[in-house]
Design an enzyme around this catalytic site. Structure first.
Site, PDB file in Angstrom:
ATOM      1  CB  SER A  46      -7.802  -8.338  16.698  1.00  0.00           C
ATOM      2  OG  SER A  46      -7.586  -8.940  17.789  1.00  0.00           O
TER       3      SER A  46
ATOM      4  CE1 TYR B 151     -12.999  -8.015  18.358  1.00  0.00           C
ATOM      5  CE2 TYR B 151     -10.778  -9.224  18.733  1.00  0.00           C
ATOM      6  CZ  TYR B 151     -11.439  -8.025  18.449  1.00  0.00           C
ATOM      7  OH  TYR B 151     -10.781  -6.946  18.493  1.00  0.00           O
TER       8      TYR B 151
END
Length: 281
Positions: A138, A151
């Site tokens: 990500s 995350y």
């Protein structure tokens, strides 16, 4: 003479792919494209839909024995493995200032340790085929956003795991990290339900572009270490890696503006943020 871009990729026909998170937004789109191109694809997913145009084996990546069994089944169906795409992942609200609870553990268990389990179960086959591992990480692996610490931490840890794997297997297996930004998918639902949506902090990008980037990472004749998914993403990646104080200031200003505009009013998990930043003091 310039070689056409597509000619610098391996022919996908006959190549053997294992894709985790194969029934989700990115995994399914990738599996469908590779299957259409003639690749042999098997997926792993905790909740297969049953209508994917390729085989998907039910697998909970948090289960040690389940991963070993599902990976063995997948490798048997494929007859070996050329490319492992570690795509499975989850998000959710997790402010850094609060103690780590079940949500934080869930994200670390799936995003980091799930990736680790599946990869370990496939190492021998990848080495035998001189294959490739693609980590769908990500942008938050390098450019953290607030209120989503688990995350970002899990994805940064995946990148660190990829670095170690590359050093250990690099004589036989290449390892590439892909850094998408936000894609519209159910992964954001729990964050929105908690009142912590980061819309305005991160720009959604087309699914097609993310699949393009993962496909490039999987098939490029000359393996790449890192692949971004958009030009904007490439700039953000460069700045976050080389001028982190600049990206810190940009994110902090944007976040403060969102807080003062009332974006997180009423969200219990953001109460501390609202108190500290909302008044402008």
């Amino acid at each position: 003479m310039t070689v056409p871009f597509l000619d610098r990729r391996h022919d996908p026909r006959g190549r053997r792919f294992l894709v985790t998170g194969a029934s989700g937004t990115i995994g399914r789109a990738l599996g469908e494209r590779l299957t259409r191109a003639g690749a042999h694809v098997v997926g792993l997913d905790v909740r297969p839909s049953g209508d994917e145009p390729f085989d998907v084996i039910r697998c909970d990546v948090t289960d040690d024995d389940g991963v070993r069994s599902a990976a063995a089944d997948a490798l048997s169906r494929l007859g070996g493995l050329d490319v492992l795409v570690n795509n499975a992942g989850v998000g959710g609200p997790a402010p850094a200032e609060l103690p780590p609870g079940s949500e934080v553990r869930r994200q670390l268990e799936i995003n980091l340790l799930g990736t680790w389990r599946v990869t370990a179960a496939c190492v021998d086959s990848l080495v035998a085929a001189r294959g490739r591992v693609v980590m769908v990480t990500s942008r938050m692996a390098v450019l953290q956003l607030p209120l989503a610490a688990a995350y970002g931490a899990s994805k940064r840890a995946v990148a660190a795991y990829a670095d170690a794997l590359r050093l250990e297997l690099g004589t036989h297996v290449s390892v590439t990290c892909v850094y998408p930004s936000a894609v519209r998918s159910p992964i954001h639902d729990s964050t929105k339900e908690a009142g912590l949506s980061l819309e305005g902090m991160s720009v959604y990008e087309p699914l097609e572009g993310v699949v393009d980037a993962v496909e490039l990472a999987a098939l490029a004749r000359r393996p790449r270490r890192d692949v971004t998914t958009t030009r904007k993403g490439a700039v953000e990646f460069f700045l976050a890696r080389h001028l982190p104080s600049v990206t810190d200031r940009i994110v902090a200003r944007t976040f403060t503006a969102r807080v003062r505009a009332g974006a997180f009013d009423g969200a219990a998990l953001a109460a501390g943020v609202v108190e500290r930043h909302g008044s402008g003091s």
